[in-house]
Design a protein around this motif. Structure first.
Motif, PDB file in Angstrom:
ATOM      1  N   ALA A  72       0.855  -1.191   0.000  1.00  0.00           N
ATOM      2  CA  ALA A  72       0.000   0.000   0.000  1.00  0.00           C
ATOM      3  C   ALA A  72       0.886   1.236   0.000  1.00  0.00           C
ATOM      4  CB  ALA A  72      -0.921   0.005   1.212  1.00  0.00           C
ATOM      5  N   LEU A  73       0.314   2.331  -0.486  1.00  0.00           N
ATOM      6  CA  LEU A  73       1.037   3.601  -0.566  1.00  0.00           C
ATOM      7  C   LEU A  73       0.394   4.571   0.416  1.00  0.00           C
ATOM      8  CD1 LEU A  73       3.229   5.132  -2.191  1.00  0.00           C
ATOM      9  CD2 LEU A  73       1.396   5.903  -3.694  1.00  0.00           C
ATOM     10  N   PHE A  74       1.199   5.079   1.352  1.00  0.00           N
ATOM     11  CA  PHE A  74       0.751   6.067   2.337  1.00  0.00           C
ATOM     12  C   PHE A  74       1.567   7.323   2.094  1.00  0.00           C
ATOM     13  CE2 PHE A  74       0.033   1.948   4.301  1.00  0.00           C
ATOM     14  CZ  PHE A  74      -1.305   2.040   4.647  1.00  0.00           C
ATOM     15  N   GLY A  75       0.953   8.313   1.479  1.00  0.00           N
ATOM     16  CA  GLY A  75       1.708   9.500   1.077  1.00  0.00           C
ATOM     17  C   GLY A  75       2.655   9.114  -0.043  1.00  0.00           C
ATOM     18  N   ASP A  76       3.964   9.241   0.191  1.00  0.00           N
ATOM     19  CA  ASP A  76       4.967   8.831  -0.789  1.00  0.00           C
ATOM     20  C   ASP A  76       5.667   7.546  -0.380  1.00  0.00           C
ATOM     21  OD1 ASP A  76       4.464  11.041  -2.325  1.00  0.00           O
ATOM     22  OD2 ASP A  76       5.992  12.279  -1.352  1.00  0.00           O
ATOM     23  N   GLU A  77       5.223   6.916   0.707  1.00  0.00           N
ATOM     24  CA  GLU A  77       5.914   5.757   1.261  1.00  0.00           C
ATOM     25  C   GLU A  77       5.174   4.466   0.940  1.00  0.00           C
ATOM     26  OE1 GLU A  77       8.843   5.926   2.962  1.00  0.00           O
ATOM     27  OE2 GLU A  77       8.870   8.071   2.540  1.00  0.00           O
ATOM     28  N   ARG A  78       5.897   3.505   0.370  1.00  0.00           N
ATOM     29  CA  ARG A  78       5.345   2.167   0.112  1.00  0.00           C
ATOM     30  C   ARG A  78       5.546   1.326   1.360  1.00  0.00           C
ATOM     31  NH1 ARG A  78       5.862   0.266  -5.671  1.00  0.00           N
ATOM     32  NH2 ARG A  78       5.964  -1.752  -4.663  1.00  0.00           N
ATOM     33  N   ARG A  79       4.522   0.572   1.741  1.00  0.00           N
ATOM     34  CA  ARG A  79       4.611  -0.298   2.906  1.00  0.00           C
ATOM     35  C   ARG A  79       3.964  -1.645   2.605  1.00  0.00           C
ATOM     36  NH1 ARG A  79       7.577   3.077   4.085  1.00  0.00           N
ATOM     37  NH2 ARG A  79       7.668   4.349   5.928  1.00  0.00           N
ATOM     38  N   GLU A  80       4.510  -2.682   3.191  1.00  0.00           N
ATOM     39  CA  GLU A  80       3.891  -4.000   3.151  1.00  0.00           C
ATOM     40  C   GLU A  80       2.815  -4.018   4.229  1.00  0.00           C
ATOM     41  OE1 GLU A  80       4.528  -6.560   1.021  1.00  0.00           O
ATOM     42  OE2 GLU A  80       5.817  -5.119  -0.013  1.00  0.00           O
ATOM     43  N   VAL A  81       1.604  -4.400   3.843  1.00  0.00           N
ATOM     44  CA  VAL A  81       0.481  -4.388   4.783  1.00  0.00           C
ATOM     45  C   VAL A  81      -0.252  -5.723   4.707  1.00  0.00           C
ATOM     46  CG1 VAL A  81       0.189  -1.885   4.637  1.00  0.00           C
ATOM     47  CG2 VAL A  81      -1.086  -3.362   3.083  1.00  0.00           C
ATOM     48  N   VAL A  82      -1.083  -5.985   5.724  1.00  0.00           N
ATOM     49  CA  VAL A  82      -1.930  -7.178   5.750  1.00  0.00           C
ATOM     50  C   VAL A  82      -3.333  -6.775   6.173  1.00  0.00           C
ATOM     51  CG1 VAL A  82      -0.056  -8.776   6.268  1.00  0.00           C
ATOM     52  CG2 VAL A  82      -1.323  -7.749   8.128  1.00  0.00           C
ATOM     53  N   THR A  83      -4.290  -7.594   5.764  1.00  0.00           N
ATOM     54  CA  THR A  83      -5.668  -7.400   6.221  1.00  0.00           C
ATOM     55  C   THR A  83      -5.972  -8.460   7.272  1.00  0.00           C
ATOM     56  OG1 THR A  83      -6.592  -8.873   4.554  1.00  0.00           O
ATOM     57  CG2 THR A  83      -6.317  -6.554   3.937  1.00  0.00           C
ATOM     58  N   ARG A  84      -7.154  -8.425   7.805  1.00  0.00           N
ATOM     59  CA  ARG A  84      -7.549  -9.429   8.796  1.00  0.00           C
ATOM     60  C   ARG A  84      -8.092 -10.688   8.123  1.00  0.00           C
ATOM     61  NH1 ARG A  84      -6.426  -7.824  13.825  1.00  0.00           N
ATOM     62  NH2 ARG A  84      -6.741  -5.633  14.266  1.00  0.00           N
ATOM     63  N   GLY A  85      -7.811 -10.866   6.850  1.00  0.00           N
ATOM     64  CA  GLY A  85      -8.229 -12.057   6.144  1.00  0.00           C
ATOM     65  C   GLY A  85      -9.046 -11.764   4.914  1.00  0.00           C
ATOM     66  N   GLU A  86      -9.559 -10.558   4.780  1.00  0.00           N
ATOM     67  CA  GLU A  86     -10.393 -10.245   3.621  1.00  0.00           C
ATOM     68  C   GLU A  86      -9.527  -9.857   2.421  1.00  0.00           C
ATOM     69  OE1 GLU A  86     -10.105  -6.476   6.104  1.00  0.00           O
ATOM     70  OE2 GLU A  86     -10.578  -8.547   6.533  1.00  0.00           O
ATOM     71  N   ARG A  96      -7.409   1.906   5.376  1.00  0.00           N
ATOM     72  CA  ARG A  96      -7.127   2.658   6.595  1.00  0.00           C
ATOM     73  C   ARG A  96      -6.347   1.748   7.540  1.00  0.00           C
ATOM     74  NH1 ARG A  96     -10.097   2.419  10.996  1.00  0.00           N
ATOM     75  NH2 ARG A  96     -11.861   1.632   9.824  1.00  0.00           N
ATOM     76  N   VAL A  97      -5.307   2.301   8.184  1.00  0.00           N
ATOM     77  CA  VAL A  97      -4.492   1.537   9.118  1.00  0.00           C
ATOM     78  C   VAL A  97      -5.299   1.318  10.386  1.00  0.00           C
ATOM     79  CG1 VAL A  97      -2.367   1.508  10.479  1.00  0.00           C
ATOM     80  CG2 VAL A  97      -2.347   2.455   8.170  1.00  0.00           C
ATOM     81  N   LEU A  98      -5.479   0.036  10.753  1.00  0.00           N
ATOM     82  CA  LEU A  98      -6.178  -0.295  11.988  1.00  0.00           C
ATOM     83  C   LEU A  98      -5.219  -0.307  13.167  1.00  0.00           C
ATOM     84  CD1 LEU A  98      -8.473  -3.220  10.770  1.00  0.00           C
ATOM     85  CD2 LEU A  98      -9.083  -0.827  11.136  1.00  0.00           C
ATOM     86  N   SER A  99      -4.075  -0.973  12.977  1.00  0.00           N
ATOM     87  CA  SER A  99      -3.119  -1.081  14.081  1.00  0.00           C
ATOM     88  C   SER A  99      -1.775  -1.563  13.543  1.00  0.00           C
ATOM     89  CB  SER A  99      -3.627  -2.070  15.138  1.00  0.00           C
ATOM     90  OG  SER A  99      -3.723  -3.373  14.568  1.00  0.00           O
ATOM     91  N   ILE A 100      -0.795  -1.478  14.408  1.00  0.00           N
ATOM     92  CA  ILE A 100       0.527  -2.043  14.143  1.00  0.00           C
ATOM     93  C   ILE A 100       0.666  -3.206  15.121  1.00  0.00           C
ATOM     94  CG2 ILE A 100       3.002  -1.628  14.035  1.00  0.00           C
ATOM     95  CD1 ILE A 100       1.469   0.195  12.152  1.00  0.00           C
ATOM     96  N   GLU A 101       0.696  -4.431  14.609  1.00  0.00           N
ATOM     97  CA  GLU A 101       0.787  -5.623  15.451  1.00  0.00           C
ATOM     98  C   GLU A 101       2.129  -6.293  15.200  1.00  0.00           C
ATOM     99  OE1 GLU A 101      -2.538  -8.082  14.582  1.00  0.00           O
ATOM    100  OE2 GLU A 101      -3.992  -6.666  15.418  1.00  0.00           O
ATOM    101  N   GLN A 102       2.953  -6.333  16.211  1.00  0.00           N
ATOM    102  CA  GLN A 102       4.297  -6.878  16.118  1.00  0.00           C
ATOM    103  C   GLN A 102       5.038  -6.219  14.974  1.00  0.00           C
ATOM    104  OE1 GLN A 102       3.659 -11.072  16.051  1.00  0.00           O
ATOM    105  NE2 GLN A 102       3.236 -11.172  18.224  1.00  0.00           N
ATOM    106  N   ASN A 103       5.225  -6.905  13.863  1.00  0.00           N
ATOM    107  CA  ASN A 103       5.966  -6.285  12.759  1.00  0.00           C
ATOM    108  C   ASN A 103       5.080  -6.162  11.514  1.00  0.00           C
ATOM    109  OD1 ASN A 103       5.747  -8.963  12.196  1.00  0.00           O
ATOM    110  ND2 ASN A 103       7.839  -9.232  11.474  1.00  0.00           N
ATOM    111  N   ARG A 104       3.785  -6.025  11.692  1.00  0.00           N
ATOM    112  CA  ARG A 104       2.855  -5.940  10.562  1.00  0.00           C
ATOM    113  C   ARG A 104       1.971  -4.712  10.693  1.00  0.00           C
ATOM    114  NH1 ARG A 104      -0.296 -11.388  10.581  1.00  0.00           N
ATOM    115  NH2 ARG A 104      -0.943 -10.389  12.516  1.00  0.00           N
ATOM    116  N   ILE A 105       1.673  -4.107   9.561  1.00  0.00           N
ATOM    117  CA  ILE A 105       0.698  -2.996   9.514  1.00  0.00           C
ATOM    118  C   ILE A 105      -0.628  -3.625   9.079  1.00  0.00           C
ATOM    119  CG2 ILE A 105       0.091  -0.805   8.434  1.00  0.00           C
ATOM    120  CD1 ILE A 105       3.101  -0.394   7.890  1.00  0.00           C
ATOM    121  N   VAL A 106      -1.614  -3.576   9.960  1.00  0.00           N
ATOM    122  CA  VAL A 106      -2.916  -4.184   9.683  1.00  0.00           C
ATOM    123  C   VAL A 106      -3.844  -3.099   9.154  1.00  0.00           C
ATOM    124  CG1 VAL A 106      -4.855  -5.460  10.663  1.00  0.00           C
ATOM    125  CG2 VAL A 106      -2.537  -5.858  11.519  1.00  0.00           C
ATOM    126  N   VAL A 107      -4.478  -3.376   7.996  1.00  0.00           N
ATOM    127  CA  VAL A 107      -5.337  -2.401   7.349  1.00  0.00           C
ATOM    128  C   VAL A 107      -6.713  -3.009   7.080  1.00  0.00           C
ATOM    129  CG1 VAL A 107      -3.438  -1.164   6.253  1.00  0.00           C
ATOM    130  CG2 VAL A 107      -4.552  -3.015   5.029  1.00  0.00           C
TER     131      VAL A 107
END
Length: 154
Positions: A117-131, A140-151
C-alpha cells in the motif's frame, strides 16, 4: 649437492611464509609448512656444513622472514584485505512505524491478505484481517501488530 637441497628448502620455506603473510593470510597450514621447511633447511645446514654455515643460514632466514612479515603486515598492505568502511545504514523497523493508526492510503497490489500500500509517498507492506482487497482501493491503518501494519478498507 646438499647445498642445493638446503638452498631449495630455505627458498621454498621463505616463499611459503610470504604466501601465508602477503597473499592468503589466515590459512596457517601454508605458514606451518613454510616454517617446517625453514627449520629443516637450517638444521641440514648445521648438520652438513657445520656451525658457521648453520649460523649464516639461521641469520639469513631470520632476517628475510622478519622482512616478509614486516612488509606483509604493514597497514598499507592490510588495507587491501581488511574491512575499512563502517556500514551506517539502517533498516526501517515497522515496530516504530511512521504510519500511524487511522492513516488512509491506497493499495498498489491486491491484498490477499498481504500486499503493498502507498501512504503518502511511502510504500509499505500491509496485511488485512483475512479479507481480499482489490488493487487501487483505499485502506485505513487499523493497528501495528508486532511487525505488521494491519489495514481494512476505508
Amino acid at each position: 649437492m646438499p647445498w642445493l637441497t638446503i638452498g631449495l628448502l630455505l627458498l621454498f620455506g621463505l616463499l611459503f611464509i610470504a604466501v601465508e603473510v602477503i597473499f592468503i593470510p589466515g590459512t596457517t597450514i601454508v605458514g606451518f609448512v613454510g616454517f617446517a621447511l625453514l627449520a629443516v633447511g637450517v638444521w641440514m645446514g648445521y648438520r652438513d656444513f657445520g656451525n658457521e654455515v648453520g649460523h649464516y643460514a639461521l641469520l639469513t632466514v631470520a632476517v628475510l622472514a622478519s622482512l616478509i612479515v614486516y612488509v606483509g603486515l604493514r597497514p598499507k598492505n592490510l588495507d587491501k584485505v581488511a574491512l575499512n568502511t563502517v556500514n551506517n545504514a539502517t533498516v526501517r523497523d515497522v515496530r516504530r512505524a511512521d504510519v500511524a493508526p487511522g492513516t488512509v492510503g491506497r493499495t498498489l497490489s491486491a491484498l490477499r491478505p498481504a500486499g503493498t500500500a502507498l501512504f503518502g509517498d511511502e510504500r509499505r507492506e500491509v496485511v488485512t484481517r483475512g479479507e481480499f482487497v482489490a488493487s487501487g482501493s483505499d485502506v485505513r491503518v487499523l493497528s501495528i501488530e508486532q511487525n505488521r501494519i494491519v489495514v481494512a478498507t476505508a
